[in-house]
Design a protein around this motif. Structure first.
Motif, PDB file in Angstrom:
ATOM      1  N   LEU A  86       0.829  -1.202   0.000  1.00  0.00           N
ATOM      2  CA  LEU A  86       0.000   0.000   0.000  1.00  0.00           C
ATOM      3  C   LEU A  86       0.864   1.253   0.000  1.00  0.00           C
ATOM      4  O   LEU A  86       1.899   1.308   0.656  1.00  0.00           O
ATOM      5  N   SER A  87       0.429   2.256  -0.739  1.00  0.00           N
ATOM      6  CA  SER A  87       1.088   3.565  -0.677  1.00  0.00           C
ATOM      7  C   SER A  87       0.564   4.289   0.563  1.00  0.00           C
ATOM      8  O   SER A  87      -0.434   3.877   1.175  1.00  0.00           O
ATOM      9  N   GLN A  88       1.228   5.371   0.923  1.00  0.00           N
ATOM     10  CA  GLN A  88       0.736   6.178   2.043  1.00  0.00           C
ATOM     11  C   GLN A  88      -0.665   6.698   1.753  1.00  0.00           C
ATOM     12  O   GLN A  88      -1.515   6.710   2.643  1.00  0.00           O
ATOM     13  N   GLU A  89      -0.900   7.086   0.527  1.00  0.00           N
ATOM     14  CA  GLU A  89      -2.210   7.621   0.146  1.00  0.00           C
ATOM     15  C   GLU A  89      -3.303   6.559   0.274  1.00  0.00           C
ATOM     16  O   GLU A  89      -4.400   6.848   0.774  1.00  0.00           O
ATOM     17  N   GLU A  90      -3.002   5.337  -0.196  1.00  0.00           N
ATOM     18  CA  GLU A  90      -3.995   4.261  -0.116  1.00  0.00           C
ATOM     19  C   GLU A  90      -4.330   3.915   1.330  1.00  0.00           C
ATOM     20  O   GLU A  90      -5.497   3.743   1.672  1.00  0.00           O
ATOM     21  N   LEU A  91      -3.302   3.833   2.164  1.00  0.00           N
ATOM     22  CA  LEU A  91      -3.546   3.516   3.566  1.00  0.00           C
ATOM     23  C   LEU A  91      -4.302   4.648   4.255  1.00  0.00           C
ATOM     24  O   LEU A  91      -5.222   4.401   5.038  1.00  0.00           O
ATOM     25  N   ALA A  92      -3.945   5.878   3.950  1.00  0.00           N
ATOM     26  CA  ALA A  92      -4.643   7.028   4.532  1.00  0.00           C
ATOM     27  C   ALA A  92      -6.130   6.974   4.207  1.00  0.00           C
ATOM     28  O   ALA A  92      -6.975   7.204   5.076  1.00  0.00           O
ATOM     29  N   HIS A  93      -6.431   6.639   2.963  1.00  0.00           N
ATOM     30  CA  HIS A  93      -7.832   6.533   2.540  1.00  0.00           C
ATOM     31  C   HIS A  93      -8.559   5.462   3.360  1.00  0.00           C
ATOM     32  O   HIS A  93      -9.681   5.680   3.816  1.00  0.00           O
ATOM     33  N   ARG A  94      -7.912   4.327   3.549  1.00  0.00           N
ATOM     34  CA  ARG A  94      -8.533   3.237   4.306  1.00  0.00           C
ATOM     35  C   ARG A  94      -8.721   3.570   5.784  1.00  0.00           C
ATOM     36  O   ARG A  94      -9.645   3.072   6.422  1.00  0.00           O
ATOM     37  N   PHE A  97      -9.094   6.678   6.935  1.00  0.00           N
ATOM     38  CA  PHE A  97      -9.831   7.940   7.038  1.00  0.00           C
ATOM     39  C   PHE A  97      -8.994   9.025   7.723  1.00  0.00           C
ATOM     40  O   PHE A  97      -9.476   9.763   8.593  1.00  0.00           O
ATOM     41  N   VAL A  98      -7.721   9.095   7.320  1.00  0.00           N
ATOM     42  CA  VAL A  98      -6.821  10.141   7.799  1.00  0.00           C
ATOM     43  C   VAL A  98      -6.136  10.757   6.586  1.00  0.00           C
ATOM     44  O   VAL A  98      -6.256  10.269   5.467  1.00  0.00           O
ATOM     45  N   ASN A  99      -5.389  11.822   6.805  1.00  0.00           N
ATOM     46  CA  ASN A  99      -4.633  12.460   5.731  1.00  0.00           C
ATOM     47  C   ASN A  99      -3.339  11.704   5.467  1.00  0.00           C
ATOM     48  O   ASN A  99      -2.775  11.094   6.382  1.00  0.00           O
ATOM     49  N   GLN A 100      -2.849  11.793   4.236  1.00  0.00           N
ATOM     50  CA  GLN A 100      -1.568  11.169   3.900  1.00  0.00           C
ATOM     51  C   GLN A 100      -0.466  11.738   4.769  1.00  0.00           C
ATOM     52  O   GLN A 100       0.457  11.027   5.165  1.00  0.00           O
ATOM     53  N   SER A 101      -0.552  13.017   5.111  1.00  0.00           N
ATOM     54  CA  SER A 101       0.477  13.633   5.953  1.00  0.00           C
ATOM     55  C   SER A 101       0.513  12.990   7.342  1.00  0.00           C
ATOM     56  O   SER A 101       1.577  12.900   7.956  1.00  0.00           O
ATOM     57  N   ASP A 102      -0.640  12.518   7.825  1.00  0.00           N
ATOM     58  CA  ASP A 102      -0.660  11.812   9.113  1.00  0.00           C
ATOM     59  C   ASP A 102       0.100  10.497   9.016  1.00  0.00           C
ATOM     60  O   ASP A 102       0.854  10.128   9.927  1.00  0.00           O
ATOM     61  N   ILE A 103      -0.084   9.783   7.902  1.00  0.00           N
ATOM     62  CA  ILE A 103       0.635   8.519   7.697  1.00  0.00           C
ATOM     63  C   ILE A 103       2.134   8.789   7.730  1.00  0.00           C
ATOM     64  O   ILE A 103       2.900   8.088   8.390  1.00  0.00           O
ATOM     65  N   SER A 104       2.570   9.826   7.035  1.00  0.00           N
ATOM     66  CA  SER A 104       3.981  10.195   7.003  1.00  0.00           C
ATOM     67  C   SER A 104       4.490  10.524   8.406  1.00  0.00           C
ATOM     68  O   SER A 104       5.582  10.102   8.796  1.00  0.00           O
ATOM     69  N   LYS A 105       3.699  11.258   9.161  1.00  0.00           N
ATOM     70  CA  LYS A 105       4.099  11.629  10.530  1.00  0.00           C
ATOM     71  C   LYS A 105       4.182  10.410  11.437  1.00  0.00           C
ATOM     72  O   LYS A 105       5.084  10.317  12.271  1.00  0.00           O
ATOM     73  N   PHE A 106       3.252   9.462  11.291  1.00  0.00           N
ATOM     74  CA  PHE A 106       3.295   8.232  12.085  1.00  0.00           C
ATOM     75  C   PHE A 106       4.558   7.435  11.756  1.00  0.00           C
ATOM     76  O   PHE A 106       5.242   6.930  12.653  1.00  0.00           O
ATOM     77  N   GLU A 107       4.863   7.328  10.468  1.00  0.00           N
ATOM     78  CA  GLU A 107       6.003   6.525  10.037  1.00  0.00           C
ATOM     79  C   GLU A 107       7.347   7.158  10.397  1.00  0.00           C
ATOM     80  O   GLU A 107       8.347   6.458  10.530  1.00  0.00           O
ATOM     81  N   SER A 108       7.370   8.457  10.561  1.00  0.00           N
ATOM     82  CA  SER A 108       8.617   9.139  10.927  1.00  0.00           C
ATOM     83  C   SER A 108       8.680   9.466  12.419  1.00  0.00           C
ATOM     84  O   SER A 108       9.586  10.186  12.854  1.00  0.00           O
ATOM     85  N   ASP A 109       7.741   8.938  13.184  1.00  0.00           N
ATOM     86  CA  ASP A 109       7.687   9.117  14.644  1.00  0.00           C
ATOM     87  C   ASP A 109       7.516  10.569  15.072  1.00  0.00           C
ATOM     88  O   ASP A 109       7.878  10.944  16.179  1.00  0.00           O
ATOM     89  N   VAL A 110       6.959  11.391  14.190  1.00  0.00           N
ATOM     90  CA  VAL A 110       6.644  12.778  14.546  1.00  0.00           C
ATOM     91  C   VAL A 110       5.340  12.809  15.334  1.00  0.00           C
ATOM     92  O   VAL A 110       5.160  13.626  16.226  1.00  0.00           O
ATOM     93  N   MET A 159      -4.696  -4.203  10.794  1.00  0.00           N
ATOM     94  CA  MET A 159      -5.737  -4.959  10.097  1.00  0.00           C
ATOM     95  C   MET A 159      -5.672  -4.700   8.588  1.00  0.00           C
ATOM     96  O   MET A 159      -5.765  -5.625   7.791  1.00  0.00           O
ATOM     97  N   ASN A 160      -5.497  -3.442   8.193  1.00  0.00           N
ATOM     98  CA  ASN A 160      -5.472  -3.085   6.780  1.00  0.00           C
ATOM     99  C   ASN A 160      -4.203  -3.526   6.066  1.00  0.00           C
ATOM    100  O   ASN A 160      -4.183  -3.640   4.847  1.00  0.00           O
ATOM    101  N   THR A 161      -3.141  -3.773   6.820  1.00  0.00           N
ATOM    102  CA  THR A 161      -1.893  -4.237   6.222  1.00  0.00           C
ATOM    103  C   THR A 161      -1.678  -5.731   6.456  1.00  0.00           C
ATOM    104  O   THR A 161      -0.617  -6.260   6.135  1.00  0.00           O
ATOM    105  N   GLN A 162      -2.707  -6.391   6.995  1.00  0.00           N
ATOM    106  CA  GLN A 162      -2.633  -7.829   7.270  1.00  0.00           C
ATOM    107  C   GLN A 162      -1.420  -8.162   8.137  1.00  0.00           C
ATOM    108  O   GLN A 162      -0.689  -9.109   7.870  1.00  0.00           O
ATOM    109  N   ALA A 163      -1.215  -7.375   9.188  1.00  0.00           N
ATOM    110  CA  ALA A 163      -0.047  -7.540  10.054  1.00  0.00           C
ATOM    111  C   ALA A 163      -0.461  -7.716  11.512  1.00  0.00           C
ATOM    112  O   ALA A 163       0.169  -7.185  12.416  1.00  0.00           O
ATOM    113  N   GLN A 164      -1.525  -8.481  11.731  1.00  0.00           N
ATOM    114  CA  GLN A 164      -2.004  -8.675  13.094  1.00  0.00           C
ATOM    115  C   GLN A 164      -0.942  -9.300  13.990  1.00  0.00           C
ATOM    116  O   GLN A 164      -0.889  -9.020  15.186  1.00  0.00           O
TER     117      GLN A 164
END
Length: 94
Positions: free
Chosen positions: A16-24, A26-39, A52-57
């Motif tokens: 999944l791209s950041q955009e695809e995951l953000a859509h799933r 219901f957050v902004n792509q910038s939030d995904i980026s901030k989560f991944e960079s520990d901001v 759940m969305n990344t099948q990584a339970q």
């Protein structure tokens, strides 16, 4: 504990791209980026939805059981490598 690298590895493993995951989620792509960079730290509900969305339970279970991030990352890396090699063998008919 910083979980950005773990979140990113789970997202990338799922393709999944950041955009695809953000859509799933219901957050902004910038939030995904901030989560991944520990901001920004994800809430428990976002963390759960991410897994759940990344099948990584299994990653969520390992994280909450106190397994260190390095061990989790090594397991994710091994799974990705195994999937790639298995796919190549399948395509080649081996």
């Amino acid at each position: 504990m910083k979980v950005g690298a773990i979140l990113k590895a789970c997202r990338m493993r799922s393709g999944l791209s950041q955009e695809e995951l953000a859509h799933r989620l219901f957050v902004n792509q910038s939030d995904i980026s901030k989560f991944e960079s520990d901001v920004k730290e994800p809430s428990i509900s976002i963390f759960q939805q991410w897994m759940m969305n990344t099948q990584a339970q299994e990653v969520m279970v390992a994280f909450f059981c106190g397994i260190d991030g390095i061990s989790i990352m090594q397991n994710i890396t091994q799974l990705v490598a195994g999937t790639i090699v298995g796919g190549i063998f399948h395509v080649l008919g081996i």
